[in-house]
Design a protein around this motif. Sequence first.
Motif, PDB file in Angstrom:
ATOM      1  N   LEU A 125      50.758  32.139  82.090  1.00 13.59           N
ATOM      2  CA  LEU A 125      50.199  31.353  80.987  1.00 13.59           C
ATOM      3  C   LEU A 125      48.996  30.536  81.423  1.00 13.59           C
ATOM      4  O   LEU A 125      48.120  30.220  80.621  1.00 13.59           O
ATOM      5  N   PHE A 126      48.967  30.178  82.707  1.00  9.68           N
ATOM      6  CA  PHE A 126      47.934  29.286  83.226  1.00  9.68           C
ATOM      7  C   PHE A 126      46.812  30.037  83.923  1.00  9.68           C
ATOM      8  O   PHE A 126      46.016  29.439  84.641  1.00  9.68           O
TER       9      PHE A 126
ATOM     10  N   ASP B  34      41.570  21.378  73.835  1.00  9.38           N
ATOM     11  CA  ASP B  34      41.214  21.273  72.413  1.00  9.38           C
ATOM     12  C   ASP B  34      40.587  19.918  72.113  1.00  9.38           C
ATOM     13  O   ASP B  34      39.691  19.820  71.277  1.00  9.38           O
ATOM     14  N   CYS B  35      41.092  18.843  72.745  1.00 12.49           N
ATOM     15  CA  CYS B  35      40.465  17.532  72.569  1.00 12.49           C
ATOM     16  C   CYS B  35      39.054  17.561  73.155  1.00 12.49           C
ATOM     17  O   CYS B  35      38.700  18.450  73.926  1.00 12.49           O
TER      18      CYS B  35
ATOM     19  N   GLY C 219      28.875  23.187  71.677  1.00 16.44           N
ATOM     20  CA  GLY C 219      28.990  24.259  70.698  1.00 16.44           C
ATOM     21  C   GLY C 219      30.077  25.273  70.992  1.00 16.44           C
ATOM     22  O   GLY C 219      30.215  26.260  70.263  1.00 16.44           O
ATOM     23  N   HIS C 220      30.879  25.044  72.032  1.00 13.54           N
ATOM     24  CA  HIS C 220      31.925  25.985  72.413  1.00 13.54           C
ATOM     25  C   HIS C 220      33.267  25.584  71.812  1.00 13.54           C
ATOM     26  O   HIS C 220      33.688  24.436  71.935  1.00 13.54           O
ATOM     27  N   CYS C 221      33.952  26.548  71.179  1.00 12.62           N
ATOM     28  CA  CYS C 221      35.264  26.310  70.580  1.00 12.62           C
ATOM     29  C   CYS C 221      36.357  26.818  71.512  1.00 12.62           C
ATOM     30  O   CYS C 221      36.398  28.013  71.834  1.00 12.62           O
ATOM     31  N   THR C 222      37.241  25.925  71.937  1.00  8.61           N
ATOM     32  CA  THR C 222      38.318  26.300  72.849  1.00  8.61           C
ATOM     33  C   THR C 222      39.305  27.270  72.209  1.00  8.61           C
ATOM     34  O   THR C 222      39.790  28.197  72.864  1.00  8.61           O
ATOM     35  N   TYR C 223      39.612  27.066  70.948  1.00  7.79           N
ATOM     36  CA  TYR C 223      40.609  27.905  70.267  1.00  7.79           C
ATOM     37  C   TYR C 223      40.132  29.347  70.157  1.00  7.79           C
ATOM     38  O   TYR C 223      40.933  30.281  70.292  1.00  7.79           O
ATOM     39  N   SER C 224      38.861  29.530  69.916  1.00  6.46           N
ATOM     40  CA  SER C 224      38.325  30.844  69.551  1.00  6.46           C
ATOM     41  C   SER C 224      37.923  31.710  70.735  1.00  6.46           C
ATOM     42  O   SER C 224      37.511  32.858  70.544  1.00  6.46           O
ATOM     43  N   ASP C 225      38.031  31.196  71.960  1.00  7.63           N
ATOM     44  CA  ASP C 225      37.553  31.937  73.127  1.00  7.63           C
ATOM     45  C   ASP C 225      38.605  31.904  74.240  1.00  7.63           C
ATOM     46  O   ASP C 225      38.459  31.189  75.228  1.00  7.63           O
ATOM     47  N   PRO C 226      39.696  32.686  74.100  1.00  6.33           N
ATOM     48  CA  PRO C 226      40.785  32.630  75.077  1.00  6.33           C
ATOM     49  C   PRO C 226      40.395  33.099  76.472  1.00  6.33           C
ATOM     50  O   PRO C 226      41.060  32.743  77.448  1.00  6.33           O
ATOM     51  N   ASP C 227      39.355  33.896  76.591  1.00  3.98           N
ATOM     52  CA  ASP C 227      38.935  34.367  77.918  1.00  3.98           C
ATOM     53  C   ASP C 227      38.358  33.231  78.765  1.00  3.98           C
ATOM     54  O   ASP C 227      38.451  33.269  79.995  1.00  3.98           O
ATOM     55  N   ARG C 228      37.776  32.250  78.100  1.00  4.04           N
ATOM     56  CA  ARG C 228      37.113  31.176  78.855  1.00  4.04           C
ATOM     57  C   ARG C 228      37.815  29.827  78.785  1.00  4.04           C
ATOM     58  O   ARG C 228      37.627  28.999  79.686  1.00  4.04           O
ATOM     59  N   PHE C 229      38.611  29.596  77.724  1.00  2.00           N
ATOM     60  CA  PHE C 229      39.140  28.248  77.529  1.00  2.00           C
ATOM     61  C   PHE C 229      40.637  28.240  77.250  1.00  2.00           C
ATOM     62  O   PHE C 229      41.161  29.126  76.565  1.00  2.00           O
TER      63      PHE C 229
ATOM     64  N   TYR D 269      45.558  24.170  73.434  1.00  2.35           N
ATOM     65  CA  TYR D 269      46.906  23.745  73.071  1.00  2.35           C
ATOM     66  C   TYR D 269      47.332  24.366  71.738  1.00  2.35           C
ATOM     67  O   TYR D 269      48.427  24.906  71.619  1.00  2.35           O
ATOM     68  N   ARG D 270      46.445  24.329  70.757  1.00  4.22           N
ATOM     69  CA  ARG D 270      46.801  24.842  69.430  1.00  4.22           C
ATOM     70  C   ARG D 270      46.999  26.353  69.451  1.00  4.22           C
ATOM     71  O   ARG D 270      47.928  26.867  68.832  1.00  4.22           O
ATOM     72  N   ARG D 271      46.154  27.049  70.154  1.00  5.71           N
ATOM     73  CA  ARG D 271      46.326  28.505  70.239  1.00  5.71           C
ATOM     74  C   ARG D 271      47.640  28.855  70.933  1.00  5.71           C
ATOM     75  O   ARG D 271      48.363  29.760  70.495  1.00  5.71           O
ATOM     76  N   SER D 272      47.973  28.135  71.997  1.00  5.96           N
ATOM     77  CA  SER D 272      49.230  28.378  72.697  1.00  5.96           C
ATOM     78  C   SER D 272      50.425  28.114  71.788  1.00  5.96           C
ATOM     79  O   SER D 272      51.414  28.859  71.794  1.00  5.96           O
ATOM     80  N   THR D 273      50.328  27.054  70.985  1.00 12.17           N
ATOM     81  CA  THR D 273      51.397  26.727  70.040  1.00 12.17           C
ATOM     82  C   THR D 273      51.556  27.833  68.999  1.00 12.17           C
ATOM     83  O   THR D 273      52.668  28.273  68.691  1.00 12.17           O
ATOM     84  N   HIS D 274      50.437  28.291  68.449  1.00 15.28           N
ATOM     85  CA  HIS D 274      50.479  29.341  67.437  1.00 15.28           C
ATOM     86  C   HIS D 274      51.052  30.651  68.006  1.00 15.28           C
ATOM     87  O   HIS D 274      51.664  31.431  67.272  1.00 15.28           O
ATOM     88  N   GLN D 275      50.879  30.866  69.299  1.00 10.48           N
ATOM     89  CA  GLN D 275      51.376  32.085  69.927  1.00 10.48           C
ATOM     90  C   GLN D 275      52.793  31.917  70.470  1.00 10.48           C
ATOM     91  O   GLN D 275      53.343  32.855  71.051  1.00 10.48           O
ATOM     92  N   GLY D 276      53.372  30.730  70.273  1.00 10.23           N
ATOM     93  CA  GLY D 276      54.741  30.493  70.706  1.00 10.23           C
ATOM     94  C   GLY D 276      54.916  30.387  72.204  1.00 10.23           C
ATOM     95  O   GLY D 276      56.017  30.601  72.728  1.00 10.23           O
TER      96      GLY D 276
END
Length: 254
Positions: free
Chosen positions: A31-32, A112-113, A221-231, A234-241
């Motif tokens: 995960l990390f 995400d913060c 201008g970089h979104c952490t949620y939308s770029d899993p390869d680079r960032f 927390y919210r994306r991890s939560t949504h993916q369980g």
Amino acid sequence: MQTTLQVLTHPLLAPLRHGFFTRKGGASSGLFAGLNCGRGSSDQAGIVAVNRARVAEAMGVAPDRLATVHQTHSARALTLHPGDDPAAICRTEADAIVTAVHGVAIAVLAADCQPVLLADPQAGVIGAAHAGWKGTLDGILDATVAAMRDLGADNIRAVIGPCISQRAYEVGDDFMDRFLAEDPDAGRFFAGGPNGRPMFDLPGFGLHRLRELGVEAEWSGHCTYSDPDRFFSYRRSTHQGQADYGRLISAITL
């Protein structure tokens, strides 16, 4: 194992050495996977130490000169004075660090913060703030700027690094109402979303607060949620369980 770090910089903070580190180039797995620098994660402590040492090397300091605090979404900014032990402040509850001490890299963690790096290069004063929605609303950026000015800064620049963008940040009506109660004009930081719920513009709100404080500020201008390869997110991890998530680090040094 990939060891090449990927670091984002911004001309507004030049010529100071600084970086918004992506997850690339770390020793963590699962995960990390990548550069997880979060001691509060369930990642192996020894691996996190390796990752942080790589960051320290990239910043040109020894590992015990990479200073972070115990972040609690507060509005407390800690000032690192000459003679203070940068390694020891990791137990101090705060969400920002400011200093005029050379040879120390101050850093914050986020997933995400907003990680916010600040500097007055001419005065030789730097700051690093962890600014989630609660901390920003409660005044963490105000406290950081005030602490920097107490050290002699008068021409502060700031860059908000990779964080969650409005298109990925759905919130509830009660969340929006809290902002409107503080400022009736805060509605401009919310837009209607695809599910009929408000979408919050966190970096827009952060830029607004910084500029109100007289700080020249930009967002990377970089979104952490939308770029899993680079960032990490927390919210994306939560949504993916997923059971946990990595933490990104952002640092600056004189």
